[in-house]
Design a protein around this motif. Sequence first.
Motif: not given
Length: 402
Positions: A211-213, A228, A265, A301
């Motif tokens: 998961l990338r925020g 994330a 993130d 995300v």
Amino acid sequence: MKPDTASQALLDAIDGDTMLREVQEWAAINTGTGNIAGLDRMAGILADAFSTLPGDVDLVEPATVTAISPEGREFEKPHGRHMVLRVRPEAERRFVLTGHMDTVFPEDHPFQQVSWLDDETINGPGTADMKGGLNVILHTLKTFETMAGASRVGYDVMINSDEETGSLASRTLIEELARGKYAALTYEPSALPDGTLAHARGGTGNYSITLRGRSAHAGRNPQDGRNAIVAASDLVMRIVELAKDDITINPAKIEGGAANNVVPDLAILRFNIRPKSTDAMERFDGELAPILAAIEARHEVSVHRHGGVTRPPKPVDDRAQKLFDLVRSCGAELGQTIGWKPTGGVCDGNNIASCGVPVVDTMGVRGGAIHSPDEFMIVPSLAERAALSALVLEKLANGDPL
Ligand SMILES: [Zn+2]
């Protein structure tokens, strides 16, 4: 129970001392799944040993396997080569016998030596799981080749290098060799030290969700961040809701994160599922996709999914049950009492069964405490199980269709 005269002759023809010596030599070679040099050495020794049988031996390159690093990057994992022996490929009735040369003990693990526990039992890495089993395959086939009807049938032997990490680099090969076969025997150790076989098995799958925020300062502008770790936590709470009577879900690890004053993130959620049926396996897959989409939308995300079911559940159908019954009746002829029980464990037998081929997957030695430094093998079971398998193959070669 006492074996009849013919069965006693079969047992007497098997050289248990040679078997033991070979297993001691093989167990002394470290073949942790990541030890490519050790696996290569072992593959060479196995290729030599199995080339005493008719047919052709090949060392097959592993398939490409990727994994997700703790930094969220996909990378390639090295694997050892697999050994394949093909005997009489033109025969109409053909079998497949499988085993694995890798163990769970890496090169730097303290457990590397074989020692005696008592007159009948050795302790050593991979003795039961499953260099003992590999040796049973070898001596089973040497014996079988002297028996009536052997030349009318054919078989493949597949010994992979990566069973302990899920056979990702050999799965395609296993399925290719299994397809169209009459029956399969896999040489995992017996489910219990008394020789009890593993019957139906559940399946397993491993997932890594990246998961990338967006990072931001935790004090100045947290509103600009997309966390994330929060998204991964929400994902955990949603997937555990998918657990039912026929499937368990184990969130195992969240990696990623950042310093306390930073909105993180990156998060990688790793989890395992254990479906008991094909239905449960397919249902989970159908339910996961919309959950991932919902997480993307709710937390803003991006989500990347890696992995899936690697071993489908292994129910025991009518033909597989006939194979179990045959193993039991052969055991009775040899004076061995053979029972079975379902298990939560998985092995290459799962992948073979998914090709519609009847399989008994615990034809290897009697032993126990596998995957631990207490792993042991009961020495007389080497000859005992080789006699059992040779008799099973003889009946499969000459008997009515399963
Ligand atoms: Zn094993």
